[in-house]
Design an enzyme around this catalytic site. Structure first.
Site, PDB file in Angstrom:
ATOM      1  N   SER A   1       3.073  -3.990   9.900  1.00  0.00           N
ATOM      2  CA  SER A   1       4.369  -3.683  10.498  1.00  0.00           C
ATOM      3  C   SER A   1       4.999  -2.543   9.731  1.00  0.00           C
ATOM      4  O   SER A   1       4.698  -2.327   8.544  1.00  0.00           O
ATOM      5  CB  SER A   1       5.232  -4.932  10.388  1.00  0.00           C
ATOM      6  OG  SER A   1       6.571  -4.575  10.198  1.00  0.00           O
ATOM      7  N   SER A   2       5.899  -1.822  10.389  1.00  0.00           N
ATOM      8  CA  SER A   2       6.520  -0.678   9.720  1.00  0.00           C
ATOM      9  C   SER A   2       7.432  -1.101   8.571  1.00  0.00           C
ATOM     10  O   SER A   2       7.846  -0.255   7.778  1.00  0.00           O
ATOM     11  CB  SER A   2       7.299   0.151  10.739  1.00  0.00           C
ATOM     12  OG  SER A   2       8.237  -0.659  11.404  1.00  0.00           O
ATOM     13  N   CYS A   3       7.729  -2.400   8.448  1.00  0.00           N
ATOM     14  CA  CYS A   3       8.606  -2.798   7.340  1.00  0.00           C
ATOM     15  C   CYS A   3       7.882  -2.810   5.999  1.00  0.00           C
ATOM     16  O   CYS A   3       8.483  -3.119   4.981  1.00  0.00           O
ATOM     17  CB  CYS A   3       9.280  -4.128   7.610  1.00  0.00           C
ATOM     18  SG  CYS A   3       8.150  -5.475   7.592  1.00  0.00           S
TER      19      CYS A   3
ATOM     20  N   TYR B   1       7.747 -10.774   3.648  1.00  0.00           N
ATOM     21  CA  TYR B   1       6.786 -10.467   4.712  1.00  0.00           C
ATOM     22  C   TYR B   1       6.080  -9.146   4.422  1.00  0.00           C
ATOM     23  O   TYR B   1       4.850  -9.029   4.553  1.00  0.00           O
ATOM     24  CB  TYR B   1       7.551 -10.388   6.038  1.00  0.00           C
ATOM     25  CG  TYR B   1       6.753  -9.920   7.214  1.00  0.00           C
ATOM     26  CD1 TYR B   1       5.919 -10.793   7.901  1.00  0.00           C
ATOM     27  CD2 TYR B   1       6.851  -8.601   7.676  1.00  0.00           C
ATOM     28  CE1 TYR B   1       5.191 -10.356   9.004  1.00  0.00           C
ATOM     29  CE2 TYR B   1       6.129  -8.162   8.773  1.00  0.00           C
ATOM     30  CZ  TYR B   1       5.301  -9.046   9.437  1.00  0.00           C
ATOM     31  OH  TYR B   1       4.587  -8.612  10.527  1.00  0.00           O
TER      32      TYR B   1
ATOM     33  N   LYS C   1       2.047  -8.195   3.957  1.00  0.00           N
ATOM     34  CA  LYS C   1       1.344  -7.228   4.808  1.00  0.00           C
ATOM     35  C   LYS C   1       0.741  -6.088   3.962  1.00  0.00           C
ATOM     36  O   LYS C   1      -0.339  -5.593   4.269  1.00  0.00           O
ATOM     37  CB  LYS C   1       2.296  -6.665   5.873  1.00  0.00           C
ATOM     38  CG  LYS C   1       2.615  -7.684   6.958  1.00  0.00           C
ATOM     39  CD  LYS C   1       1.358  -7.979   7.767  1.00  0.00           C
ATOM     40  CE  LYS C   1       1.566  -9.026   8.824  1.00  0.00           C
ATOM     41  NZ  LYS C   1       0.326  -9.340   9.564  1.00  0.00           N
TER      42      LYS C   1
END
Ligand code: GDP
Length: 318
Positions: free
Chosen positions: A108-110, A137, A141
């Site tokens: 994810s871009s986070c 999170y 990732k």
């Protein structure tokens, strides 16, 4: 890629996994393997090892994850870090042990720093501190993509990581406590219109900027990676354009036909001020998103109305 390849889509009931299954079927891949959580618990290492020992999988698409919006991430960081780490280590290591050559890991871009330059290039990873509302999170990732990179280096595997921007589409989560902004506002606008409410509550200030990718575009990008023999590295997947949350809310109201006012709830967090991916790495290889935002929201709204009409509001809770 061989159309008979045995492709395991981990997380096939989720928004990403179900889009992958639809796309693989449409492209004529005839050996797609799926397991429900009851059939195979991906947090159970022994069960995952057994699955890979017997199933002769050629390609893994690792879309199983615990995901959620800003509220869920901020309130359950322990579950987010633990479940994601354990699913990634179990699946990636078991795939390597079973000599699975190709794997696509979805992040994810986070994963990128809170205040990194925009648009965000892949090389900004780990440049500075993460956004605190979803750092648990994000760390999980980052560990997943580093596992892929490390296994490629040490064991010559071909494990690629895709980092999509904020996604939306069929099978999204519409539970208002754990959903992301787009499905949340779609549901709220729909209910506000049906119930004749004068206004729609939008969390935060409405000024943070986000980019939204239809999940069918992510599935298309995944097939592009597999079919073009892209075998290593980290790739952003996005549309290359962002908008303010207020503008997103206006677009959703237009699609849904809700004509009341927007009210901003300053007691809710804004999260990171801007999140726009630089998508030139994948674009240089020849892939671009093709579903426009208003068109994508309209298609998603049709799907939402069908689901909502057939199952009712209770079924939309997580
Ligand atoms: P993020 O991209 O990780 O920050 O996750 P979200 O999609 O949950 O939130 C994006 C932005 O939309 C944040 O600034 C939220 O405060 C804002 N937002 C506005 N209304 C809502 C809502 O009803 N639900 C959610 N989840 N976010 C909202």
């Amino acid at each position: 890629m061989n159309k008979q390849a045995r492709i395991f889509v981990a997380g096939h009931r989720g928004m990403v996994g179900s889009a992958l299954v639809r796309r693989l079927a449409a492209e004529g891949y005839s050996n797609v393997v799926t397991r429900t959580r009851a059939e195979l618990d991906l947090t159970d290492q022994a069960a995952v090892n057994r699955f890979f020992e017997v199933e002769q999988i050629d390609v893994v698409l690792l879309a199983a994850a615990r995901v959620g919006g800003i509220f869920a991430n901020a309130s359950q960081p322990g579950q987010f870090i633990y479940e994601n780490l354990v699913i990634e280590t179990n699946v990636i290591h078991a795939a390597y042990r079973a000599r699975v050559e190709r794997l696509v890991f979805f992040g994810s871009s986070c994963i990128y720093p809170k205040l990194c330059p925009q648009p965000i290039r892949e090389e900004y990873l780990l440049g500075s501190a993460l956004e605190p509302t979803n750092d648990a999170y994000a760390i999980a990732k980052i560990a997943g993509l580093k596992l892929c990179e490390a296994y490629n280096r040490e064991y010559n595997t071909q494990y690629v990581s895709l980092m999509p921007t904020n996604l939306y589409g069929p099978n999204d989560n519409y539970d208002l406590n754990s959903s992301h902004v787009l499905p949340a506002l779609l549901r709220k606008a729909h209910e506000a219109r049906l119930d004749g409410f004068p206004s729609l509550m939008v969390w935060g200030s409405g000024t943070p900027r986000r980019e939204f990718l239809h999940v069918d575009d992510l599935a298309a990008a995944t097939l592009f990676v597999l079919e073009n023999d892209i075998t290593d590295g980290l790739f952003n997947v996005g549309v290359g354009e962002d908008l303010a949350i207020r503008e997103l809310a206006e677009c959703i109201c237009k699609v849904v036909g809700f004509e009341g006012e927007l009210v901003f709830d300053a007691s809710k967090p804004d999260g990171t001020p801007r999140k726009l991916l630089d998508v030139s790495r994948l674009a240089q290889m020849g892939w671009r998103a093709s579903i426009g935002l208003e068109e994508g929201i309209a298609a998603t709204y049709r799907d939402f109305v069908e689901t909502y009409a057939s199952t009712g509001a209770a079924a939309l809770q997580a």
